[in-house]
Each structure stands twice: as C-alpha cells, then as structure tokens.
Design a protein around this motif. Sequence first.
Motif, PDB file in Angstrom:
ATOM      1  N   ARG A 459     -51.973  51.175  75.601  1.00 24.64           N
ATOM      2  CA  ARG A 459     -52.247  52.199  74.120  1.00 24.64           C
ATOM      3  C   ARG A 459     -50.463  52.804  73.934  1.00 24.64           C
ATOM      4  O   ARG A 459     -50.070  52.476  73.220  1.00 24.64           O
ATOM      5  N   ARG A 460     -49.727  53.400  75.108  1.00 28.03           N
ATOM      6  CA  ARG A 460     -48.308  54.149  75.190  1.00 28.03           C
ATOM      7  C   ARG A 460     -47.796  52.654  75.101  1.00 28.03           C
ATOM      8  O   ARG A 460     -46.612  53.043  73.825  1.00 28.03           O
ATOM      9  N   GLN A 463     -48.100  51.407  71.287  1.00 25.42           N
ATOM     10  CA  GLN A 463     -46.938  52.783  70.288  1.00 25.42           C
ATOM     11  C   GLN A 463     -45.758  52.849  70.373  1.00 25.42           C
ATOM     12  O   GLN A 463     -45.070  53.002  69.918  1.00 25.42           O
ATOM     13  N   TYR A 467     -44.414  51.279  66.815  1.00 25.21           N
ATOM     14  CA  TYR A 467     -45.012  52.172  66.018  1.00 25.21           C
ATOM     15  C   TYR A 467     -43.477  53.342  65.996  1.00 25.21           C
ATOM     16  O   TYR A 467     -43.404  54.255  65.237  1.00 25.21           O
ATOM     17  N   ASP A 468     -43.165  53.674  67.094  1.00 24.13           N
ATOM     18  CA  ASP A 468     -42.039  54.864  67.216  1.00 24.13           C
ATOM     19  C   ASP A 468     -40.526  54.488  67.142  1.00 24.13           C
ATOM     20  O   ASP A 468     -39.925  52.954  66.952  1.00 24.13           O
ATOM     21  N   TRP A 475     -43.325  53.037  79.711  1.00 19.74           N
ATOM     22  CA  TRP A 475     -44.035  52.397  78.945  1.00 19.74           C
ATOM     23  C   TRP A 475     -44.942  51.433  79.911  1.00 19.74           C
ATOM     24  O   TRP A 475     -45.759  51.377  79.588  1.00 19.74           O
TER      25      TRP A 475
END
Length: 475
Positions: A459-460, A463, A467-468, A475
Amino acid sequence: MSARPITASVLLGALLSAALTACADKAHAPAAAVPRAAPAAPGATSAGDPIVPGGGNGGYDVQHYDLDLRITPRGRPSLAGTTTITATATQALSRFDLDLTGLDVSKVTVGGAPATYTRAPGKLVVTPPKPISKGRFTVGVTYSGTPVAVTDRALGKYGWIPTDDGIFVGDEPDGAHTWFPGNDHPQDKATFGFRVTVPSGLTAVANGELTGTTRSGKSATYTWQARDPMATYLATVDVGRFKTRTGRTPGGVPVFVAVDREADPTGLDSLYDDTVKVTDAWAKLFGPYPFSSTGAVVQDAPVQFALETQTRPEYVPGMAAIPTVVAHELSHQWFGDSVTVTRWSDIWLNEGFATYAEWMWGERDGSGQTVQQQFDGRYSQRQSTDLWNVPPADPGRAGLFGRSVYDRGAMTLHALRKKVGDQRFFAILRAWTTEHRHGNATTAQFIALAQRVSGMDLRRLFQVWLYDRGRPVNW
C-alpha cells in the motif's frame, strides 16, 4: 404431573384441524404481488468520466458495430456510410444517446423501424418508435459529411486526419465519434466489422483480419473483421497507397503490415521483422498474444504520435523505424487494448506499462540504457515538477499524455519489481493480462492483484508513487 398419552383418534383430529385451518388461511390470503417492470426512461447522457466530459452514454451496452463506409479522401463529402449497432439495453429505454459530431444524419432505425432523432452537442439523441425493453436491440444510422479532426489545447490534434493520398485515423482518447456513431468511451467494448469502399488505386486498412476484397469500376471494397472486443478509440480505418506484407510469427500469430509507398518506401521489411520479433517476445513475457492477428500501418500523417490501434498499431515514418517505439505500441496490445481502462484517470495502466516495456526492449537489444539506468536517470531529476507534481493515477485531462503518466508510471513498475523480485513481478503482469483479458480494469484492481500475487503489503509503495505529490522516498 405426568403427560397425557396421545391416542390415534386425537392425533388424527389434530392433523385434520390443521389442514382445514391452512386451507382457510390460503383462501383468505391476498394474491401474491406480480413484480411490475420498471417504466422506460432515457439512458444516461454520458459515462460520467471527468477526463472526457459528456463522452459515452448509459442505458445500453454495445455488442457489435458494423461500419459500411464509402471514403473519398478528396471528395465533398469525404465520408458516407451506415453504421449498424447491435446492443443490449441494460434498462427499459424511452430514448438513448449516441456520440456523434459534425456529420449529417439522413436516417435512423431501431429494430429496422424508422426512429426519430435530434442533435445535441456531440450527441445523436434517438427516440425509438416504441420503448425498448431490457435485452438485445439494433440501431442503424445513415450519415455523410467530411469529418473534422479534434484540436484540443491540452491533447493536440487527433481523430480523422487527411494525408497527401488518403486518411489517417487516430482516435485516442475520444475521436471516434467524429466518423461513426457509438458509445465513445473505453468502458463499452465491442466487436467490429468494416466494409470500406475507396477509389481504385487506394487501399483501406482496418483492425482485425482482411476477409474480402472486391473491385468494381473505379472503386474497391475491403472487408475487415475485428472479432475480439475493442474500445472505440482503438478503431481505425487508414486509406492510402500502401505496400503490404503478410505472414505469421514463429509463434503462429498472423501478421499484416502496410507502409505508405511514398512516405517510407524502404521500411516495410524492417517494420515487419520488428513486429514479428516483438510480438513473440512479449507473448513469452506477458502471456499469450490476446488477439487474432498483429501488424502495423505507416502513414505520412501530420501528427507527432504513434498509436496502439488494436491489432494494427499506427506509426508515422520516423517512429516506425525505432524498435523501442514498436515495442511500446505492441505491448499495448496487452496493456491498454486487451486490458482496457475503466476510466481515463487510470491511463498509467496503459502508458506506464508500455513505457516500461520500451525500457525493457532497449535493454534487451542493446540499443538503450538498462531499465535501472532509465529509472535512476529520472529519479535524480529532483526539480522536475512535471514528473513529481502530477500523480500518475490522477493526472487530469491536461496531464493525460504527460510525463508523469509515462515515466513515473514506468518507475512505479520498476519500484514494484525491486520490491517483490523478478519472479513475483512477472507473475503479477501475467496474472493481470490473464484475469482481465478483453475486459476493463482499474488501478485499485491492479494494486489488489499485486498484493495477492506477491503476498506482500504494497500500500505505501503505490500510495507514494501513484497518488502523492512530490518525489517518492522510503517506499
């Protein structure tokens, strides 16, 4: 107190009483309600995709398009045709919309009967002679005109584009409605048939397989069949003076390559060879080739892009000569054409994957840097706002074909590969092309699949990469 014994006469009386009571209750019970069919209503007037406002429609699912077209590149009009659509109504329809821009409509039928129609911006609004029940129906539209290419401040020029001797058609993301009516959004895929009549001396090339050619007087008619589901933006008809070559890859995939005689007179054989090599190589890496043929078209069109039109990628002459570009467009047959985005905001699933394939091909044939060098070179560009300030999974219309979608999308895949290892990474890609073959998919589905196949919490990683805003770290 002890229980009283039950005699046979008592038991018989009890059963008889219960039966009579049940009959009386049934006689006085209200009749079961019969479900009423939902009243007919208009279909939705768009797919609700903010990247292409107003594009697509609701209330039906197209199964097949039959396009019977007469194309006269220098004529006025240059296009006359009838499109017959077979669709499934997903609701009872009082009316429905088709995407269509700029062409003159002379006749519309639904189920073979005349229908009324009106025009709205970008739409043909059809009212059938009687409401359509849920289930299969057909609509026919007869039209003519000279299609006008889309010129967009953010996306440039695309759609129906005249060349010196013919027509080049590149529709991504929403140019198909400039030359045929339909549901012009990638979430509604369908099979296609093309019957294209052109002046003698010209050849018409479309998606799928050439199933017939007839010549009559001053014209020739070419029939093509695309039997696998295809998004409208991947449909094409290219018209020109082509040299062609056909055959099969060593892996058994039929090949059809067409090259404009004047634009690229010496490039036919090299493009054919590159197409054969790349198609079979990607089939070994990504899973079986998803369509019934592969190939290419080269046209001297006034555009600056190549396009992954299904089974038959399009190139302009300079791009056709670059093997990594061929590798990019052919990888799209898996990533974008077979597995197609549900919404345009997920386009990194097309372009990030194809860019990563391009890097892999450059490393493989020695013509470019290694994949790690490609990643490192971009990651060192700390001040590249076009790379770090646009999330690949939410690029907006202006960033649809921007650097973040392509390069940062590819970097996301390399970060994933380094995290899970080669064996799991390529298992993820093969599972993706297998489980979503000929369908639509989303970023959320890819993330879920990657976690399932790898057995890792990712997930990280997704993300920070997708998305960031900002350059990803840790990561």
